[in-house]
Design a protein around this motif. Structure first.
Motif, mmCIF file in Angstrom:
data_model
loop_
_atom_site.group_PDB
_atom_site.id
_atom_site.type_symbol
_atom_site.label_atom_id
_atom_site.label_comp_id
_atom_site.label_asym_id
_atom_site.label_seq_id
_atom_site.Cartn_x
_atom_site.Cartn_y
_atom_site.Cartn_z
ATOM 1 N N THR A 130 0.842 -1.188 0.000
ATOM 2 C CA THR A 130 0.000 0.000 0.000
ATOM 3 C C THR A 130 0.882 1.245 0.000
ATOM 4 O O THR A 130 2.113 1.145 0.045
ATOM 5 C CB THR A 130 -0.937 -0.005 1.232
ATOM 6 O OG1 THR A 130 -1.854 1.096 1.138
ATOM 7 C CG2 THR A 130 -0.152 0.089 2.531
ATOM 8 N N THR A 131 0.270 2.408 -0.062
ATOM 9 C CA THR A 131 1.016 3.666 0.005
ATOM 10 C C THR A 131 1.167 4.089 1.462
ATOM 11 O O THR A 131 0.384 3.682 2.330
ATOM 12 C CB THR A 131 0.287 4.773 -0.777
ATOM 13 O OG1 THR A 131 -1.049 4.916 -0.266
ATOM 14 C CG2 THR A 131 0.219 4.431 -2.251
ATOM 15 N N GLY A 132 2.163 4.906 1.714
ATOM 16 C CA GLY A 132 2.439 5.305 3.081
ATOM 17 C C GLY A 132 1.333 6.083 3.741
ATOM 18 O O GLY A 132 1.223 6.099 4.979
ATOM 19 N N ASP A 133 0.488 6.735 2.956
ATOM 20 C CA ASP A 133 -0.576 7.568 3.535
ATOM 21 C C ASP A 133 -1.967 6.941 3.411
ATOM 22 O O ASP A 133 -2.972 7.606 3.616
ATOM 23 C CB ASP A 133 -0.588 8.941 2.876
ATOM 24 C CG ASP A 133 -0.791 8.878 1.362
ATOM 25 O OD1 ASP A 133 -0.887 7.742 0.827
ATOM 26 O OD2 ASP A 133 -0.837 9.938 0.714
ATOM 27 N N SER A 134 -2.044 5.642 3.107
ATOM 28 C CA SER A 134 -3.345 5.005 2.870
ATOM 29 C C SER A 134 -4.102 4.728 4.163
ATOM 30 O O SER A 134 -5.332 4.593 4.149
ATOM 31 C CB SER A 134 -3.150 3.685 2.117
ATOM 32 O OG SER A 134 -2.535 2.719 2.952
ATOM 33 N N GLY A 135 -3.387 4.593 5.266
ATOM 34 C CA GLY A 135 -4.033 4.223 6.517
ATOM 35 C C GLY A 135 -4.235 2.726 6.668
ATOM 36 O O GLY A 135 -4.706 2.264 7.706
ATOM 37 N N THR A 181 -1.298 5.665 -8.370
ATOM 38 C CA THR A 181 -2.137 6.815 -8.739
ATOM 39 C C THR A 181 -3.430 6.852 -7.929
ATOM 40 O O THR A 181 -4.361 7.570 -8.282
ATOM 41 C CB THR A 181 -2.478 6.768 -10.238
ATOM 42 O OG1 THR A 181 -3.134 5.526 -10.548
ATOM 43 C CG2 THR A 181 -1.211 6.888 -11.083
ATOM 44 N N GLN A 182 -3.488 6.071 -6.849
ATOM 45 C CA GLN A 182 -4.607 6.034 -5.916
ATOM 46 C C GLN A 182 -5.895 5.510 -6.541
ATOM 47 O O GLN A 182 -6.993 5.833 -6.080
ATOM 48 C CB GLN A 182 -4.838 7.424 -5.296
ATOM 49 C CG GLN A 182 -3.618 7.926 -4.530
ATOM 50 C CD GLN A 182 -3.838 9.277 -3.893
ATOM 51 O OE1 GLN A 182 -4.630 10.085 -4.361
ATOM 52 N NE2 GLN A 182 -3.116 9.520 -2.807
ATOM 53 N N GLY A 183 -5.743 4.684 -7.573
ATOM 54 C CA GLY A 183 -6.913 4.031 -8.133
ATOM 55 C C GLY A 183 -7.437 2.942 -7.210
ATOM 56 O O GLY A 183 -8.634 2.658 -7.178
ATOM 57 N N VAL A 184 -6.532 2.329 -6.463
ATOM 58 C CA VAL A 184 -6.884 1.372 -5.411
ATOM 59 C C VAL A 184 -6.091 1.746 -4.164
ATOM 60 O O VAL A 184 -5.071 2.450 -4.241
ATOM 61 C CB VAL A 184 -6.579 -0.090 -5.813
ATOM 62 C CG1 VAL A 184 -7.481 -0.548 -6.953
ATOM 63 C CG2 VAL A 184 -5.111 -0.267 -6.162
ATOM 64 N N ASP A 185 -6.570 1.278 -3.013
ATOM 65 C CA ASP A 185 -5.920 1.619 -1.746
ATOM 66 C C ASP A 185 -4.754 0.701 -1.418
ATOM 67 O O ASP A 185 -3.832 1.077 -0.695
ATOM 68 C CB ASP A 185 -6.940 1.547 -0.605
ATOM 69 C CG ASP A 185 -8.087 2.524 -0.792
ATOM 70 O OD1 ASP A 185 -7.812 3.707 -1.087
ATOM 71 O OD2 ASP A 185 -9.248 2.102 -0.665
ATOM 72 N N ALA A 186 -4.808 -0.535 -1.922
ATOM 73 C CA ALA A 186 -3.766 -1.519 -1.637
ATOM 74 C C ALA A 186 -3.822 -2.598 -2.709
ATOM 75 O O ALA A 186 -4.810 -2.699 -3.444
ATOM 76 C CB ALA A 186 -3.969 -2.126 -0.247
ATOM 77 N N VAL A 187 -2.776 -3.408 -2.797
ATOM 78 C CA VAL A 187 -2.774 -4.543 -3.708
ATOM 79 C C VAL A 187 -2.311 -5.786 -2.946
ATOM 80 O O VAL A 187 -1.504 -5.705 -2.013
ATOM 81 C CB VAL A 187 -1.877 -4.312 -4.952
ATOM 82 C CG1 VAL A 187 -2.390 -3.138 -5.761
ATOM 83 C CG2 VAL A 187 -0.432 -4.109 -4.552
#
Length: 254
Positions: A130-135, A181-187
């Motif tokens: 996930t991204t660092g800011d996704s929570g 690109t924030q199309g999904v929150d995690a993979v």
């Protein structure tokens, strides 16, 4: 990475006649080609980080492992591209196209019926990227978050079983781009591929893993116990001297 790992047909194929030119003596005829001065390795590329082309050479985690096996045997390594279906069925080994198959092959009972496997050299468990800011801090924290998965993979199977809000992607690169690109929150996918991506992307974090039993092994022709023992000896060595750990860091960022 399919549920049984690497079951999709290869994109890069060689005709059977060309493969046969790189063939080897069968176990039934008295030993592998490694006995005659070389180790022929069947693989299926591209499949990073296990095998892919760089500067005209097939490299990756699996090829580094093949180098270690060849070094312990005191022989040169030759790499042969093969259709993955011929690898998982044992046909490439049975028709003497190669001595060993090293191609991210998950050990299963079905495959054991057609070939012999080494001790596992990698546990390709599921991971959450996930991204660092996704929570999102782990699998248990996904909630209603949107989850990207690659079609036909164990990640897709697990997401379906858990009832997550999953978005399917035909290509793993498109899945990663959607996350960035924030199309999904995690993979969700195998740790080998997700770890490599995280290592090369400062904005991404590998936040959780789940053992789903996807252990990878080196395959040899059924009954070739001599070569199998030699492969297992190499695996024991590289576990003990830290080589395997360095390979994980070099090729997967793990």
């Amino acid at each position: 990475m399919p549920a049984a790992h690497r079951t999709l047909p290869a994109l890069v194929l060689l005709p059977a006649a060309a493969l046969a030119l790189a063939g080897c003596t069968s176990a039934a005829e008295g030993g592998s080609d490694a006995d005659a001065g070389g180790l022929t390795v069947c693989t299926n590329s591209p499949y990073p980080p296990f095998e892919f082309e760089r500067d005209g050479e097939i490299v990756g985690f699996d090829m580094a492992l093949a180098d270690e096996i060849a070094a312990d045997l005191g022989v040169e390594k030759t790499v042969v591209q093969a259709n993955f279906e011929t690898l998982e069925s044992g046909a490439a080994l049975d028709t003497d196209q190669c001595d060993v198959a090293i191609a991210g092959i998950t050990i299963t009972d079905e495959r054991r019926a057609s070939m012999d496997f080494s001790e596992p050299y990698f546990n390709d468990e599921l991971a959450l990227l996930t991204t660092g800011d996704s929570g999102v801090t782990g699998f248990d924290a996904l909630g209603d978050a949107s989850v990207g998965v690659q079609q036909g993979t164990s990640g897709e199977d697990h997401a379906t079983e858990q009832g997550w809000s999953a978005q399917q992607f035909e290509d793993v690169e498109l899945m990663f781009q959607s996350l960035e690109t924030q199309g999904v929150d995690a993979v969700v996918g195998n740790v080998s591929a997700l770890g490599e991506r995280a290592a090369g992307s400062p904005d991404l974090e590998l936040v959780d893993t789940l053992d789903n039993g996807e252990e990878l092994g080196v395959a040899v022709q059924k009954g070739d116990t001599e070569l199998l023992d030699q492969v297992n000896s190499t695996l024991e060595r590289i576990r003990g001297d830290g080589t395997l750990e360095r390979m994980r860091a070099d090729w997967m960022g793990l």
